[in-house]
Design an enzyme around this catalytic site. Sequence first.
Site, short mmCIF file in Angstrom:
data_model
loop_
_atom_site.label_atom_id
_atom_site.label_comp_id
_atom_site.label_asym_id
_atom_site.label_seq_id
_atom_site.Cartn_x
_atom_site.Cartn_y
_atom_site.Cartn_z
N CYS A 22 95.48 -19.23 -36.58
CA CYS A 22 94.20 -19.97 -36.55
C CYS A 22 92.98 -19.07 -36.74
O CYS A 22 91.86 -19.57 -36.79
CB CYS A 22 94.07 -20.75 -35.23
N HIS B 102 101.06 -12.90 -13.40
CA HIS B 102 99.80 -12.49 -14.05
C HIS B 102 100.04 -12.03 -15.48
O HIS B 102 99.23 -11.27 -16.03
CB HIS B 102 99.10 -11.41 -13.23
P1 OAD Z 1 96.05 -4.16 -4.80
O1 OAD Z 1 95.43 -2.99 -5.46
O2 OAD Z 1 95.16 -5.23 -4.31
O3 OAD Z 1 96.93 -3.67 -3.58
C1 OAD Z 1 97.88 -2.65 -3.74
C2 OAD Z 1 98.69 -2.57 -2.48
O4 OAD Z 1 99.69 -1.61 -2.71
C3 OAD Z 1 97.91 -2.13 -1.25
O5 OAD Z 1 98.24 -2.97 -0.16
C4 OAD Z 1 98.40 -0.70 -1.01
O6 OAD Z 1 98.42 -0.34 0.36
C5 OAD Z 1 99.81 -0.79 -1.55
N1 OAD Z 1 100.42 0.47 -1.98
C6 OAD Z 1 99.84 1.57 -2.50
N2 OAD Z 1 100.77 2.50 -2.80
C7 OAD Z 1 101.97 1.98 -2.45
C8 OAD Z 1 103.31 2.44 -2.51
N3 OAD Z 1 103.63 3.63 -3.00
N4 OAD Z 1 104.28 1.62 -2.04
C9 OAD Z 1 103.99 0.39 -1.55
N5 OAD Z 1 102.75 -0.10 -1.48
C10 OAD Z 1 101.74 0.68 -1.93
O7 OAD Z 1 97.16 -4.70 -5.83
P2 OAD Z 1 97.84 -6.14 -5.92
O8 OAD Z 1 98.08 -6.71 -4.58
O9 OAD Z 1 98.97 -5.99 -6.84
O10 OAD Z 1 95.20 -9.47 -10.73
O11 OAD Z 1 96.68 -6.93 -6.63
C11 OAD Z 1 96.86 -8.25 -6.96
C12 OAD Z 1 96.06 -8.61 -8.17
O12 OAD Z 1 94.70 -8.16 -8.02
C13 OAD Z 1 96.50 -7.93 -9.44
O13 OAD Z 1 97.63 -8.52 -10.03
C14 OAD Z 1 95.29 -8.08 -10.32
C15 OAD Z 1 94.20 -7.72 -9.33
O14 OAD Z 1 93.01 -8.38 -9.51
C16 OAD Z 1 94.52 -9.81 -11.83
O15 OAD Z 1 93.97 -8.98 -12.53
C17 OAD Z 1 94.52 -11.26 -12.11
#
Ligand code: OAD
Length: 253
Positions: A157, A124
Amino acid sequence: MNLHAIRKASAHLLDRPRVLACVGSGLSAESGVPTFRGPDGMFTDPRIARYTHVDTFELEPEAVLTWYQERRLQLQGIKPNPGHYALAELTQTGDYTIATQNVDNLLEVAARSLGIDIAIHHLHGSLNHIRCHRCAHGFNDFDLEIDLSRSPSCERCGGPLRPGVVWFGEALPEEAFSRSAAGAKNADVCLLLGTSGLVYPAASLPETAKQFGARLIEVNPAMTDLSDICDILVRGKTGEVLPVMLKVVQDKI
Ligand code: OAD
Protein backbone atom coordinates in the site's frame (compact mmCIF):
# COMPACT_ATOMS: atom_id res chain seq x y z
CA MET A 1 21.04 -16.28 46.15
CA ASN A 2 18.57 -17.61 48.72
CA LEU A 3 18.68 -21.41 48.41
CA HIS A 4 15.84 -21.86 50.89
CA ALA A 5 13.50 -19.72 48.75
CA ILE A 6 14.66 -21.52 45.61
CA ARG A 7 13.88 -24.94 47.13
CA LYS A 8 10.50 -23.70 48.30
CA ALA A 9 9.73 -22.34 44.83
CA SER A 10 10.98 -25.46 43.05
CA ALA A 11 8.71 -27.66 45.17
CA HIS A 12 5.76 -26.09 43.31
CA LEU A 13 7.26 -27.06 39.95
CA LEU A 14 7.26 -30.81 40.53
CA ASP A 15 4.42 -33.14 39.38
CA ARG A 16 4.11 -31.52 35.95
CA PRO A 17 2.21 -28.39 37.02
CA ARG A 18 0.41 -25.96 34.73
CA VAL A 19 2.61 -22.89 34.75
CA LEU A 20 2.23 -19.39 33.38
CA ALA A 21 5.65 -17.74 33.00
CA CYS A 22 5.43 -13.94 32.76
CA VAL A 23 8.71 -12.77 31.30
CA GLY A 24 10.18 -9.26 31.37
CA SER A 25 13.35 -7.53 30.28
CA GLY A 26 15.24 -8.72 33.40
CA LEU A 27 15.48 -12.18 31.80
CA SER A 28 17.61 -10.73 29.00
CA ALA A 29 19.60 -8.33 31.19
CA GLU A 30 22.43 -10.84 31.70
CA SER A 31 22.74 -11.17 27.93
CA GLY A 32 23.54 -7.45 27.81
CA VAL A 33 20.10 -6.18 26.76
CA PRO A 34 19.32 -3.20 29.00
CA THR A 35 16.05 -3.14 30.95
CA PHE A 36 13.72 -0.16 30.60
CA ARG A 37 13.55 1.20 34.13
CA GLY A 38 16.06 1.43 36.96
CA PRO A 39 19.45 3.16 37.08
CA ASP A 40 20.84 1.44 33.97
CA GLY A 41 17.54 1.28 32.12
CA MET A 42 16.92 2.67 28.65
CA PHE A 43 14.28 5.05 30.03
CA THR A 44 16.93 7.07 31.90
CA ASP A 45 17.16 8.80 28.50
CA PRO A 46 13.78 10.59 28.22
CA ARG A 47 14.05 10.58 24.42
CA ILE A 48 13.98 6.77 24.43
CA ALA A 49 10.94 6.66 26.69
CA ARG A 50 9.12 8.81 24.10
CA TYR A 51 10.16 6.48 21.28
CA THR A 52 7.98 3.70 22.76
CA HIS A 53 4.81 5.75 22.20
CA VAL A 54 2.86 5.58 18.96
CA ASP A 55 2.38 9.37 18.90
CA THR A 56 6.15 9.89 18.64
CA PHE A 57 6.29 7.67 15.55
CA GLU A 58 3.63 9.78 13.94
CA LEU A 59 5.49 13.02 14.80
CA GLU A 60 9.14 11.96 14.30
CA PRO A 61 9.17 8.72 12.29
CA GLU A 62 12.83 8.96 11.22
CA ALA A 63 14.15 9.31 14.78
CA VAL A 64 12.01 6.43 16.04
CA LEU A 65 12.88 4.12 13.13
CA THR A 66 16.59 4.87 13.45
CA TRP A 67 16.53 3.94 17.13
CA TYR A 68 14.67 0.69 16.45
CA GLN A 69 17.05 -0.19 13.63
CA GLU A 70 19.95 0.29 16.08
CA ARG A 71 18.25 -2.06 18.55
CA ARG A 72 17.72 -4.63 15.80
CA LEU A 73 21.41 -4.43 14.88
CA GLN A 74 22.52 -4.67 18.53
CA LEU A 75 20.50 -7.86 18.96
CA GLN A 76 22.45 -9.53 16.16
CA GLY A 77 25.49 -9.88 18.44
CA ILE A 78 23.59 -10.93 21.56
CA LYS A 79 23.25 -14.47 22.86
CA PRO A 80 20.84 -16.14 25.28
CA ASN A 81 22.02 -16.46 28.88
CA PRO A 82 21.66 -19.36 31.36
CA GLY A 83 18.22 -18.01 32.41
CA HIS A 84 16.85 -18.45 28.88
CA TYR A 85 18.25 -21.98 28.62
CA ALA A 86 16.95 -22.99 32.04
CA LEU A 87 13.46 -21.62 31.32
CA ALA A 88 13.41 -23.43 27.98
CA GLU A 89 14.29 -26.68 29.77
CA LEU A 90 11.79 -26.08 32.56
CA THR A 91 8.99 -25.98 29.98
CA GLN A 92 9.64 -29.70 29.43
CA THR A 93 8.78 -30.48 33.06
CA GLY A 94 5.17 -29.26 33.02
CA ASP A 95 2.44 -27.61 30.97
CA TYR A 96 3.94 -24.16 30.40
CA THR A 97 2.43 -21.04 28.86
CA ILE A 98 5.05 -18.37 28.18
CA ALA A 99 3.91 -14.75 28.02
CA THR A 100 6.81 -12.46 27.27
CA GLN A 101 6.98 -8.68 27.12
CA ASN A 102 10.40 -8.96 25.51
CA VAL A 103 10.82 -8.05 21.87
CA ASP A 104 14.05 -10.03 21.48
CA ASN A 105 13.91 -13.67 20.42
CA LEU A 106 16.55 -14.96 22.85
CA LEU A 107 14.25 -17.49 24.50
CA GLU A 108 13.35 -18.96 21.11
CA VAL A 109 17.05 -19.13 20.18
CA ALA A 110 17.86 -20.92 23.45
CA ALA A 111 14.96 -23.36 23.04
CA ARG A 112 15.81 -24.12 19.43
CA SER A 113 19.45 -24.81 20.27
CA LEU A 114 18.25 -27.38 22.83
CA GLY A 115 15.84 -28.95 20.32
CA ILE A 116 12.85 -27.71 22.34
CA ASP A 117 9.74 -26.52 20.53
CA ILE A 118 7.73 -24.05 22.60
CA ALA A 119 5.12 -21.47 21.77
CA ILE A 120 6.06 -18.06 23.14
CA HIS A 121 3.35 -15.43 23.26
CA HIS A 122 4.90 -12.08 22.45
CA LEU A 123 2.65 -9.57 24.20
CA HIS A 124 4.69 -6.60 22.98
CA GLY A 125 5.59 -7.96 19.55
CA SER A 126 9.05 -8.63 18.20
CA LEU A 127 11.96 -6.70 16.73
CA ASN A 128 12.28 -9.46 14.13
CA HIS A 129 8.86 -8.60 12.79
CA ILE A 130 8.13 -5.72 10.43
CA ARG A 131 4.71 -4.43 9.58
CA CYS A 132 3.02 -1.63 7.71
CA HIS A 133 1.72 1.12 9.97
CA ARG A 134 -1.13 1.77 7.50
CA CYS A 135 -2.41 -1.60 6.21
CA ALA A 136 -0.85 -3.87 8.89
CA HIS A 137 0.72 -6.19 6.26
CA GLY A 138 3.48 -7.93 8.25
CA PHE A 139 6.39 -10.33 7.80
CA ASN A 140 9.38 -11.74 9.68
CA ASP A 141 12.79 -10.28 8.94
CA PHE A 142 15.31 -12.35 10.86
CA ASP A 143 18.14 -11.52 8.44
CA LEU A 144 17.70 -7.75 8.73
CA GLU A 145 16.90 -7.34 5.07
CA ILE A 146 14.87 -4.26 5.92
CA ASP A 147 16.76 -1.16 7.07
CA LEU A 148 14.21 0.80 9.07
CA SER A 149 16.49 3.83 9.26
CA ARG A 150 15.87 4.36 5.52
CA SER A 151 12.11 4.79 6.13
CA PRO A 152 11.03 1.87 3.90
CA SER A 153 7.54 1.65 2.41
CA CYS A 154 5.04 -1.18 2.26
CA GLU A 155 5.05 -3.08 -1.03
CA ARG A 156 1.28 -3.47 -0.83
CA CYS A 157 0.00 0.00 0.00
CA GLY A 158 3.02 2.32 0.09
CA GLY A 159 2.46 3.08 3.80
CA PRO A 160 5.38 3.39 6.24
CA LEU A 161 6.98 0.18 7.49
CA ARG A 162 7.73 -0.02 11.22
CA PRO A 163 8.98 -2.55 13.76
CA GLY A 164 6.41 -5.16 14.76
CA VAL A 165 6.44 -4.09 18.39
CA VAL A 166 3.58 -2.74 20.48
CA TRP A 167 3.86 0.93 21.38
CA PHE A 168 2.12 2.72 24.21
CA GLY A 169 -1.22 3.83 22.82
CA GLU A 170 -1.67 0.57 20.84
CA ALA A 171 -3.54 -2.65 21.58
CA LEU A 172 -1.72 -5.88 22.38
CA PRO A 173 -1.83 -8.68 19.79
CA GLU A 174 -5.19 -10.30 20.48
CA GLU A 175 -4.19 -13.94 20.17
CA ALA A 176 -1.00 -13.62 22.28
CA PHE A 177 -2.96 -11.94 25.05
CA SER A 178 -5.98 -14.25 24.97
CA ARG A 179 -3.78 -17.37 25.07
CA SER A 180 -1.77 -15.89 27.94
CA ALA A 181 -4.96 -14.98 29.81
CA ALA A 182 -6.23 -18.54 29.32
CA GLY A 183 -2.89 -19.76 30.73
CA ALA A 184 -3.36 -17.43 33.72
CA LYS A 185 -6.82 -18.82 34.48
CA ASN A 186 -5.58 -22.37 34.19
CA ALA A 187 -2.27 -22.07 36.07
CA ASP A 188 -1.23 -23.89 39.24
CA VAL A 189 1.85 -21.68 39.38
CA CYS A 190 2.69 -18.28 37.92
CA LEU A 191 6.36 -17.38 37.56
CA LEU A 192 7.24 -13.68 37.38
CA LEU A 193 10.62 -13.51 35.75
CA GLY A 194 12.44 -10.19 35.55
CA THR A 195 9.51 -7.84 35.17
CA SER A 196 8.71 -4.71 37.17
CA GLY A 197 4.99 -5.43 36.80
CA LEU A 198 4.32 -1.81 35.97
CA VAL A 199 2.96 -2.11 32.46
CA TYR A 200 -0.63 -3.16 31.85
CA PRO A 201 -2.32 -5.20 30.54
CA ALA A 202 0.71 -7.56 30.77
CA ALA A 203 0.87 -7.01 34.54
CA SER A 204 -2.76 -8.07 34.88
CA LEU A 205 -1.84 -11.67 33.98
CA PRO A 206 -0.26 -12.55 37.36
CA GLU A 207 -3.20 -10.84 39.05
CA THR A 208 -5.61 -13.02 37.07
CA ALA A 209 -3.56 -16.13 37.86
CA LYS A 210 -3.73 -15.25 41.55
CA GLN A 211 -7.51 -14.72 41.42
CA PHE A 212 -7.88 -18.13 39.80
CA GLY A 213 -5.86 -19.84 42.53
CA ALA A 214 -2.27 -19.97 41.23
CA ARG A 215 0.76 -19.70 43.49
CA LEU A 216 2.86 -16.68 42.47
CA ILE A 217 6.65 -16.97 42.49
CA GLU A 218 8.76 -13.93 41.69
CA VAL A 219 12.39 -14.18 40.60
CA ASN A 220 13.93 -10.73 40.62
CA PRO A 221 16.85 -9.06 42.41
CA ALA A 222 14.56 -6.18 43.46
CA MET A 223 11.08 -5.58 44.84
CA THR A 224 8.41 -4.96 42.21
CA ASP A 225 4.86 -3.67 42.09
CA LEU A 226 3.69 -7.29 42.13
CA SER A 227 5.87 -8.52 45.02
CA ASP A 228 3.08 -7.91 47.53
CA ILE A 229 0.74 -10.42 45.91
CA CYS A 230 3.45 -13.08 45.46
CA ASP A 231 3.57 -16.22 47.61
CA ILE A 232 7.31 -16.79 47.22
CA LEU A 233 9.96 -14.17 46.53
CA VAL A 234 13.28 -15.37 45.17
CA ARG A 235 15.66 -12.45 45.27
CA GLY A 236 18.29 -13.01 42.62
CA LYS A 237 19.06 -12.81 38.92
CA THR A 238 17.14 -15.13 36.61
CA GLY A 239 20.42 -16.22 34.99
CA GLU A 240 21.58 -17.54 38.35
CA VAL A 241 18.31 -18.64 39.99
CA LEU A 242 16.57 -20.46 37.11
CA PRO A 243 19.43 -22.95 36.47
CA VAL A 244 19.34 -23.91 40.18
CA MET A 245 15.54 -24.25 40.12
CA LEU A 246 15.81 -26.42 37.03
CA LYS A 247 18.39 -28.66 38.70
CA VAL A 248 16.23 -29.09 41.82
CA VAL A 249 13.22 -29.97 39.66
CA GLN A 250 15.18 -32.37 37.43
CA ASP A 251 16.75 -34.11 40.44
CA LYS A 252 13.37 -34.70 42.02
CA ILE A 253 11.35 -35.93 39.06
P1 OAD B 1 11.44 -2.99 33.49
O1 OAD B 1 12.65 -2.28 33.04
O2 OAD B 1 10.26 -2.20 33.88
O3 OAD B 1 11.82 -3.93 34.72
C1 OAD B 1 12.90 -4.80 34.65
C2 OAD B 1 12.86 -5.69 35.86
O4 OAD B 1 13.90 -6.62 35.72
C3 OAD B 1 13.08 -4.96 37.18
O5 OAD B 1 12.13 -5.40 38.13
C4 OAD B 1 14.49 -5.39 37.59
O6 OAD B 1 14.67 -5.47 39.00
C5 OAD B 1 14.56 -6.77 36.96
N1 OAD B 1 15.91 -7.28 36.68
C6 OAD B 1 17.03 -6.61 36.35
N2 OAD B 1 18.05 -7.46 36.14
C7 OAD B 1 17.56 -8.71 36.35
C8 OAD B 1 18.10 -10.02 36.28
N3 OAD B 1 19.37 -10.24 35.93
N4 OAD B 1 17.29 -11.06 36.57
C9 OAD B 1 15.99 -10.87 36.90
N5 OAD B 1 15.42 -9.67 36.97
C10 OAD B 1 16.19 -8.59 36.69
O7 OAD B 1 11.11 -4.07 32.34
P2 OAD B 1 9.75 -4.82 32.01
O8 OAD B 1 9.02 -5.17 33.24
O9 OAD B 1 10.09 -5.88 31.06
O10 OAD B 1 6.94 -2.06 26.94
O11 OAD B 1 8.99 -3.66 31.26
C11 OAD B 1 7.73 -3.89 30.74
C12 OAD B 1 7.49 -3.04 29.54
O12 OAD B 1 7.84 -1.66 29.82
C13 OAD B 1 8.37 -3.36 28.36
O13 OAD B 1 7.94 -4.48 27.63
C14 OAD B 1 8.27 -2.10 27.53
C15 OAD B 1 8.42 -1.06 28.62
O14 OAD B 1 7.72 0.10 28.42
C16 OAD B 1 6.72 -1.33 25.84
O15 OAD B 1 7.59 -0.69 25.29
C17 OAD B 1 5.31 -1.39 25.36
